[in-house]
Design a protein around this motif. Structure first.
Motif, mmCIF file in Angstrom:
data_model
loop_
_atom_site.group_PDB
_atom_site.id
_atom_site.type_symbol
_atom_site.label_atom_id
_atom_site.label_comp_id
_atom_site.label_asym_id
_atom_site.label_seq_id
_atom_site.Cartn_x
_atom_site.Cartn_y
_atom_site.Cartn_z
ATOM 1 N N TRP A 32 9.081 87.788 -97.367
ATOM 2 C CA TRP A 32 10.492 87.967 -97.696
ATOM 3 C C TRP A 32 10.636 88.581 -99.091
ATOM 4 C CZ3 TRP A 32 14.865 88.800 -95.612
ATOM 5 C CH2 TRP A 32 16.072 88.513 -96.255
ATOM 6 N N HIS A 33 10.353 87.813 -100.111
ATOM 7 C CA HIS A 33 10.317 88.277 -101.511
ATOM 8 C C HIS A 33 11.651 88.858 -101.978
ATOM 9 C CE1 HIS A 33 7.343 89.810 -104.801
ATOM 10 N NE2 HIS A 33 8.136 88.821 -105.206
ATOM 11 N N LEU A 34 12.743 88.282 -101.467
ATOM 12 C CA LEU A 34 14.084 88.693 -101.888
ATOM 13 C C LEU A 34 14.915 87.492 -102.342
ATOM 14 C CD1 LEU A 34 14.749 91.330 -99.108
ATOM 15 C CD2 LEU A 34 14.762 91.800 -101.569
ATOM 16 N N GLY A 35 14.217 86.411 -102.716
ATOM 17 C CA GLY A 35 14.902 85.247 -103.236
ATOM 18 C C GLY A 35 15.516 84.381 -102.153
ATOM 19 N N ARG A 68 21.020 79.756 -106.422
ATOM 20 C CA ARG A 68 20.754 79.706 -107.861
ATOM 21 C C ARG A 68 19.259 79.740 -108.132
ATOM 22 N NH1 ARG A 68 23.871 74.510 -109.919
ATOM 23 N NH2 ARG A 68 22.885 73.655 -108.045
ATOM 24 N N THR A 69 18.853 80.584 -109.047
ATOM 25 C CA THR A 69 17.448 80.669 -109.437
ATOM 26 C C THR A 69 16.983 79.343 -110.043
ATOM 27 O OG1 THR A 69 17.508 83.048 -109.811
ATOM 28 C CG2 THR A 69 15.840 81.802 -111.032
ATOM 29 N N ALA A 70 15.817 78.916 -109.588
ATOM 30 C CA ALA A 70 15.149 77.711 -110.092
ATOM 31 C C ALA A 70 15.927 76.419 -109.816
ATOM 32 C CB ALA A 70 14.854 77.823 -111.595
ATOM 33 N N ARG A 71 16.932 76.495 -108.916
ATOM 34 C CA ARG A 71 17.711 75.302 -108.593
ATOM 35 C C ARG A 71 17.713 75.029 -107.092
ATOM 36 N NH1 ARG A 71 21.396 74.056 -112.686
ATOM 37 N NH2 ARG A 71 21.788 72.180 -111.460
ATOM 38 N N GLN A 72 16.733 75.525 -106.388
ATOM 39 C CA GLN A 72 16.687 75.337 -104.937
ATOM 40 C C GLN A 72 16.353 73.891 -104.572
ATOM 41 O OE1 GLN A 72 14.958 77.726 -106.559
ATOM 42 N NE2 GLN A 72 15.333 79.723 -105.602
ATOM 43 N N ASP A 73 16.898 73.447 -103.470
ATOM 44 C CA ASP A 73 16.501 72.169 -102.890
ATOM 45 C C ASP A 73 15.399 72.462 -101.878
ATOM 46 O OD1 ASP A 73 16.177 69.695 -101.775
ATOM 47 O OD2 ASP A 73 18.151 69.614 -100.820
ATOM 48 N N GLY A 133 8.950 83.407 -107.256
ATOM 49 C CA GLY A 133 9.068 82.642 -106.026
ATOM 50 C C GLY A 133 10.261 81.704 -105.996
ATOM 51 N N ASN A 134 10.847 81.440 -107.169
ATOM 52 C CA ASN A 134 12.024 80.566 -107.200
ATOM 53 C C ASN A 134 13.277 81.342 -107.574
ATOM 54 O OD1 ASN A 134 11.490 81.040 -109.889
ATOM 55 N ND2 ASN A 134 11.774 78.903 -110.533
ATOM 56 N N ALA A 135 13.280 82.655 -107.330
ATOM 57 C CA ALA A 135 14.477 83.459 -107.578
ATOM 58 C C ALA A 135 15.570 83.087 -106.585
ATOM 59 C CB ALA A 135 14.144 84.944 -107.455
ATOM 60 N N GLY A 136 16.803 83.116 -107.040
ATOM 61 C CA GLY A 136 17.920 82.981 -106.126
ATOM 62 C C GLY A 136 17.992 84.212 -105.238
ATOM 63 N N ASN A 155 13.231 70.630 -100.632
ATOM 64 C CA ASN A 155 12.943 69.546 -99.694
ATOM 65 C C ASN A 155 14.097 69.243 -98.749
ATOM 66 O OD1 ASN A 155 10.311 68.936 -100.949
ATOM 67 N ND2 ASN A 155 11.600 68.427 -102.711
ATOM 68 N N GLY A 156 15.132 70.051 -98.830
ATOM 69 C CA GLY A 156 16.257 69.918 -97.920
ATOM 70 C C GLY A 156 16.515 71.250 -97.234
ATOM 71 N N THR A 157 17.781 71.594 -97.095
ATOM 72 C CA THR A 157 18.161 72.873 -96.499
ATOM 73 C C THR A 157 18.686 73.789 -97.591
ATOM 74 O OG1 THR A 157 18.741 71.809 -94.404
ATOM 75 C CG2 THR A 157 19.643 74.015 -94.812
ATOM 76 N N LEU A 158 18.111 74.972 -97.704
ATOM 77 C CA LEU A 158 18.528 75.932 -98.713
ATOM 78 C C LEU A 158 19.968 76.370 -98.445
ATOM 79 C CD1 LEU A 158 15.233 77.982 -98.679
ATOM 80 C CD2 LEU A 158 16.080 76.672 -100.631
ATOM 81 N N ASP A 159 20.742 76.488 -99.512
ATOM 82 C CA ASP A 159 22.154 76.818 -99.316
ATOM 83 C C ASP A 159 22.384 78.310 -99.083
ATOM 84 O OD1 ASP A 159 21.596 77.616 -101.909
ATOM 85 O OD2 ASP A 159 23.476 76.849 -102.743
ATOM 86 N N GLN A 160 21.382 79.149 -99.309
ATOM 87 C CA GLN A 160 21.444 80.551 -98.926
ATOM 88 C C GLN A 160 20.068 80.983 -98.427
ATOM 89 O OE1 GLN A 160 23.012 83.194 -101.919
ATOM 90 N NE2 GLN A 160 24.999 82.173 -102.003
ATOM 91 N N SER A 161 20.072 81.728 -97.348
ATOM 92 C CA SER A 161 18.833 82.153 -96.710
ATOM 93 C C SER A 161 19.111 83.417 -95.908
ATOM 94 C CB SER A 161 18.318 81.042 -95.787
ATOM 95 O OG SER A 161 19.123 80.963 -94.618
ATOM 96 N N PRO A 162 18.113 83.983 -95.228
ATOM 97 C CA PRO A 162 18.383 85.144 -94.380
ATOM 98 C C PRO A 162 19.456 84.922 -93.324
ATOM 99 C CG PRO A 162 16.035 84.953 -94.770
ATOM 100 C CD PRO A 162 16.665 83.707 -95.346
ATOM 101 N N ALA A 163 19.749 83.674 -93.008
ATOM 102 C CA ALA A 163 20.840 83.396 -92.068
ATOM 103 C C ALA A 163 22.171 83.925 -92.591
ATOM 104 C CB ALA A 163 20.940 81.896 -91.810
ATOM 105 N N ASP A 164 22.298 84.024 -93.917
ATOM 106 C CA ASP A 164 23.530 84.535 -94.522
ATOM 107 C C ASP A 164 23.547 86.053 -94.607
ATOM 108 O OD1 ASP A 164 24.897 81.959 -95.483
ATOM 109 O OD2 ASP A 164 22.864 81.747 -96.261
#
Length: 516
Positions: free
Chosen positions: A137-140, A144-149, A107-110, A151-160
């Motif tokens: 989703w299940h595609l990370g 970075r794995t295990a370094r997600q924020d 669940g915390n995969a990049g 509580n903020g905005t994820l720096d990579q998401s399906p928007a990318d």
């Protein structure tokens, strides 16, 4: 059903349209005559789990209606027998063995699909469609794995990856974090309960299913799945916080359906593509209370009924909005079925004579046919001879180039290199089989199907999974060859009788591996 209101500003594509005619850009106007597309991807739904595929112990009338008004395929395949690699292949047109790290994701995969990868959503964006990923989703997530924020905005998401809008489960229901992610942030974020996630160690003072079984008020694990507890169910991985953002498993299906319907309502006359992924049949199975007692197969049967209800909710909304006649629906599953996949829900006992994989051998994780053979129904504009079946060999790997052909997008030659244009077959204009279909088992062994043969190369390991589910792996020290025209149950290995075929298919598979 929960209702939501999503502002149009949430969709960058639509917000950019400005004062163009009907609120659409010129590109979107040119796409107006093209069909909307909804790809419904069920989770762990087997070939034999739907009544239109022969199930008699469960009834799926809404899905059956799609088959009755569309085209039902009897030899369709996912490109892997587990979730993450299967979805990777479907969205990218690339076999998952071509990239490391495509195994079942934590669940915390990049994010596993790199942002520069050309995706199915990119195809539709190019054609002027509004695009959405809703559900599992299940595609990370995050770079970075295990370094997600969290509580903020994820720096990579399906928007990318070409999706204008997303409302997704970070992984799947049996893995933390047990929250939905909307537009890169935790939906309904509770600042009083910030989220922390670890797949290495527990957080001080947090109960687990292993140490606090008295807190497991809804389901208990049968193997694994004994770490953090959310909603009276223990999961894989450790999680702290969440508060009001934590999901209630019973409401997951309704939340997914309502967000899909709201997206359809919000985009107005813009053509749309929705990658709609349900969770129901995947563990932990905890359908909404209105389904309790409705199936003799217990929770797994009720989960199938709930999946069919989602199909009804979406198709009813299309009819209400006058969009049914111009919406192509593709319904399938990510991989084959499994009964006991980690929770004591009596699925094996209550299945009785129901065969979730149909007559096929194996199941989820397996190299045998039930691992990758999946339901596949295409319903909507352009489908020839609705209400019929097709025995053509088809693969989900072809989604990208087939749907690109549907909407008139030319895919660069160096993208989606494993995907072929099978649109004519998918719409029933012919029954031409794919030359071959490749599928990856959980142990990374690759099998190759043609319209006649199934070839499984030799692979080390035992014949049955040892860590949990009682499912045949497909492992054998000898090559396996099955004549699928005579033996779809893969009971008689004819490799010794057809040595030339074994050699040809083995060489063919090696060429596929090399990308030739």
């Amino acid at each position: 059903m929960k209702t939501i209101s999503v502002p149009l500003s949430a969709y960058p594509f639509i917000a950019m349209a400005g004062s163009a005619c009907c609120g659409l850009s010129a590109k979107a106007q040119s796409a107006g005559s093209r069909p909307n597309v909804i790809m419904i991807v069920a989770d762990d739904l087997g070939y034999g789990d739907l009544s239109c595929y022969g199930a008699t112990r469960v009834s799926t009338p809404s899905t059956d209606s799609l088959a009755a008004h569309g085209l039902r395929f009897t030899d369709a395949h996912a490109c892997a027998s587990t979730s993450t690699p299967s979805r990777f292949g479907l969205l990218t047109g690339l076999y998952p063995f071509r990239q490391s790290g495509t195994d079942v994701a934590a669940g915390n995969a990049g994010m596993i699909i790199h942002p520069d990868t050309y995706t199915l959503a990119d195809v539709f964006q190019t054609a002027g469609y509004a695009t959405a990923a809703i559900g599992k989703w299940h595609l990370g997530l995050g770079s970075r794995t295990a370094r997600q924020d969290w509580n903020g905005t994820l720096d990579q998401s399906p928007a990318d990856l070409g999706f204008d809008y997303h409302y997704i489960m970070a992984a799947t229901a049996d893995r933390v974090p047990c929250v939905f992610i909307e537009q890169g942030q935790i939906a309904n974020f509770d600042p009083s309960a910030p989220v922390e996630v670890s797949y290495q160690k527990n957080f001080d003072g947090e109960p687990t299913g292993r140490d606090n079984p008295e807190l497991l008020t809804k389901l208990r694990p049968s193997h694994g799945h004994d770490q953090s507890i959310v909603n009276g169910i223990s999961r894989i991985g450790y999680m702290k916080g969440g508060g009001k953002a934590l999901w209630r498993d019973e409401d997951i299906a309704d939340s997914i359906a309502s967000h899909a319907i709201s997206f359809i309502e919000q985009v107005g006359s813009t053509p749309f593509f929705i990658y709609l992924c349900t969770n129901d049949v995947h563990v932990p199975r905890m359908p909404h209370e209105r389904f309790h007692g409705k199936s003799p197969m217990g929770l797994r049967g009720e989960a199938i009924l709930q999946f069919d209800e989602t199909v009804r909710q979406v198709t009813d909304a299309l009819r209400r909005l006058g969009l049914a006649d111009n919406t192509l629906i593709i319904l399938t599953s990510d991989n084959g079925p499994v009964l006991d996949d980690g929770y004591d829900d009596r699925a094996i006992e209550l299945a009785a004579y129901h065969r979730p994989g149909g007559t096929f051998r194996g199941g989820k994780y397996s190299a045998y046919e039930a691992g990758s053979a999946v339901p596949f129904i295409v319903c909507g504009p352009g489908v020839k001879h609705p209400g019929t079946t097709s025995a053509a060999l088809v693969s989900q790997i072809d989604a990208l180039r087939s749907l690109a052909a549907l909407v008139g997008v030319e895919v660069p030659d160096d993208r989606a290199t494993d995907s072929h244009d099978a649109l004519s077959t998918w719409l029933g204009r012919n029954q031409k089989s794919r030359p071959y279909a490749v599928s990856m088992a959980a142990n990374h062994n690759l099998s190759l199907r043609t319209d006649r043969w199934k070839f499984i190369p030799p692979h080390a390991g035992g014949p049955v999974i040892t860590w949990g589910p009682v499912i045949e792996t497909g492992n054998s020290p000898q090559p396996q060859l099955y004549d699928m025209r005579r033996d779809r149950q893969e009971q008689t290995n004819v490799a010794k009788d057809y040595g030339r075929v074994v050699k040809q298919l083995s060489e063919w598979l090696e060429k596929v591996k090399r990308g030739e």
